[in-house]
Design a protein around this motif. Structure first.
Motif, PDB file in Angstrom:
ATOM      1  N   ILE A 149       0.905  -1.519  -0.471  1.00  0.00           N
ATOM      2  CA  ILE A 149       0.013  -0.606   0.006  1.00  0.00           C
ATOM      3  C   ILE A 149       1.202   1.420   0.362  1.00  0.00           C
ATOM      4  O   ILE A 149       0.871   2.429  -0.499  1.00  0.00           O
ATOM      5  CB  ILE A 149      -1.010   0.078   0.939  1.00  0.00           C
ATOM      6  N   TRP A 150       2.102   1.145   0.469  1.00  0.00           N
ATOM      7  CA  TRP A 150       2.507   2.494   1.003  1.00  0.00           C
ATOM      8  C   TRP A 150       3.780   2.903  -0.515  1.00  0.00           C
ATOM      9  O   TRP A 150       3.641   3.983  -1.091  1.00  0.00           O
ATOM     10  CB  TRP A 150       4.138   2.122   1.936  1.00  0.00           C
ATOM     11  N   LEU A 151       3.960   1.388  -1.406  1.00  0.00           N
ATOM     12  CA  LEU A 151       4.380   1.920  -2.502  1.00  0.00           C
ATOM     13  C   LEU A 151       3.982   2.664  -3.406  1.00  0.00           C
ATOM     14  O   LEU A 151       4.317   3.032  -3.843  1.00  0.00           O
ATOM     15  CB  LEU A 151       5.460   0.390  -3.017  1.00  0.00           C
ATOM     16  N   GLU A 152       2.879   1.905  -3.099  1.00  0.00           N
ATOM     17  CA  GLU A 152       1.374   2.556  -4.247  1.00  0.00           C
ATOM     18  C   GLU A 152       1.861   4.043  -4.395  1.00  0.00           C
ATOM     19  O   GLU A 152       1.130   4.767  -5.495  1.00  0.00           O
ATOM     20  CB  GLU A 152       0.536   0.925  -4.476  1.00  0.00           C
ATOM     21  N   ALA A 153       1.009   4.518  -3.075  1.00  0.00           N
ATOM     22  CA  ALA A 153       1.033   5.429  -2.766  1.00  0.00           C
ATOM     23  C   ALA A 153       1.990   6.866  -2.708  1.00  0.00           C
ATOM     24  O   ALA A 153       2.235   7.498  -3.665  1.00  0.00           O
ATOM     25  CB  ALA A 153       0.485   5.509  -1.258  1.00  0.00           C
ATOM     26  N   GLN A 154       3.619   5.822  -2.752  1.00  0.00           N
ATOM     27  CA  GLN A 154       4.272   6.465  -3.393  1.00  0.00           C
ATOM     28  C   GLN A 154       4.685   6.854  -4.673  1.00  0.00           C
ATOM     29  O   GLN A 154       5.311   7.848  -5.148  1.00  0.00           O
ATOM     30  CB  GLN A 154       5.626   5.807  -2.921  1.00  0.00           C
ATOM     31  N   LEU A 155       4.646   5.934  -5.537  1.00  0.00           N
ATOM     32  CA  LEU A 155       4.528   5.626  -6.772  1.00  0.00           C
ATOM     33  C   LEU A 155       3.666   7.465  -7.467  1.00  0.00           C
ATOM     34  O   LEU A 155       4.334   7.274  -8.531  1.00  0.00           O
ATOM     35  CB  LEU A 155       4.626   4.935  -7.185  1.00  0.00           C
ATOM     36  N   LYS A 156       2.843   7.542  -6.977  1.00  0.00           N
ATOM     37  CA  LYS A 156       1.868   8.387  -7.399  1.00  0.00           C
ATOM     38  C   LYS A 156       2.180   9.740  -6.848  1.00  0.00           C
ATOM     39  O   LYS A 156       1.814  10.903  -7.532  1.00  0.00           O
ATOM     40  CB  LYS A 156       0.301   8.047  -6.284  1.00  0.00           C
ATOM     41  N   ARG A 157       3.502   9.633  -5.909  1.00  0.00           N
ATOM     42  CA  ARG A 157       3.531  11.290  -5.506  1.00  0.00           C
ATOM     43  C   ARG A 157       5.157  11.491  -6.312  1.00  0.00           C
ATOM     44  O   ARG A 157       5.195  12.642  -6.108  1.00  0.00           O
ATOM     45  CB  ARG A 157       3.975  10.945  -4.098  1.00  0.00           C
TER      46      ARG A 157
END
Length: 205
Positions: free
Chosen positions: A83-91
Motif C-alpha cells: 500500500i505504501w509503495l503504491e502511494a509513493q509511486l503516485k507522488r
C-alpha cells in the motif's frame, strides 16, 4: 530468483512458480539512496529491514513454524509495504531510479509474497548466489574445458564441491577420500559417497 527475464519461461508449463528475491528488490532502493539520499528509499529500506528482522527470529526452525510466524508477523507488514509503495509511486516523477525501484517490486509482488505461503522458501537467494560465485568468477576458464564431455565432467565436480560446502564438508578432504574409495565401493552403496551422506572412512567403519 532475481529479475532475469529468462526465469519466466520456467513457468510456461504451469508446474513451476517463482519466488522473487527481496535482496534484489532491496538493492534497487539501496542504490537510489546511496546516489540521492532519498528519504522514500530510506523508508523502503527500513520496511524491508523489518522483514529481515522477523526472519532472523525463525532461521533454522521447521518450515511449518516459519510459515506460521510469517502469517502472523510478516503478512501484515508486507501488505502495508505494498500500500505504501503504491502511494509513493503516485507522488514521484514516473521516470527515475526511485520509480524504477518501486515498479521493480510491485511488478513482482506476487512472487515476492511467495515466501509467506511456504516456510521452505527463503526471503532471498543470497545462499545460492554465494554458492555459484566461484563458478561465475571462473566462467572464462571454464570455456576451455576441452570438449563437451570435459565440460559435463567439470559441472559434475563443481556441483559436488558446492554441495559439500552446503553440508559443511571440507571439499578437498571429501574429494580425496571419495577418489580413493571409488574403486572398491560397491555399486549398491555408491550414494553413500554423495556429500550430504558422506562420512570419512574411519567414521564409516
Amino acid at each position: 530468483v532475481d529479475g532475469y527475464p529468462g526465469f519466466e519461461r520456467l513457468t510456461d508449463r504451469g508446474y513451476i512458480m517463482l519466488a522473487a528475491c527481496w535482496a534484489h528488490a532491496r538493492r534497487k532502493f539501496y542504490e537510489v539512496h546511496e546516489a540521492t539520499a532519498s528519504p522514500i528509499a530510506a523508508e523502503a529500506l527500513k520496511h524491508i529491514a523489518e522483514l529481515y528482522a522477523i526472519e532472523a527470529t525463525i532461521r533454522g526452525q521447521p518450515a511449518q513454524a516459519r510459515q506460521a510466524t510469517r502469517r502472523i508477523k510478516s503478512l501484515p507488514l508486507v501488505q502495508a509495504i505494498k500500500i505504501w509503495l503504491e502511494a509513493q509511486l503516485k507522488r514521484i516523477p514516473p521516470k527515475g531510479g526511485l520509480a524504477d525501484a518501486i515498479r521493480y517490486a510491485l511488478t513482482r509482488w506476487e512472487a515476492l509474497c511467495r515466501f509467506l505461503d511456504d516456510g521452505r522458501i527463503e526471503l532471498d537467494n543470497n545462499t545460492v548466489e554465494r554458492a555459484i560465485r566461484p563458478i561465475a568468477l571462473g566462467r572464462k576458464n571454464h570455456l576451455f574445458a576441452g570438449s563437451d564431455g570435459g565440460a559435463i565432467r567439470w559441472a559434475v565436480v563443481a556441483s559436488l564441491m558446492a554441495t559439500a560446502k552446503l553440508n559443511d564438508v571440507e571439499p578437498f578432504a571429501y574429494l580425496k577420500d571419495v577418489l580413493e574409495r571409488l574403486p572398491t565401493q560397491a555399486a549398491s552403496k555408491i550414494e553413500e559417497l554423495l556429500p550430504h551422506r558422506w562420512k570419512p572412512l574411519a567414521a564409516a567403519r
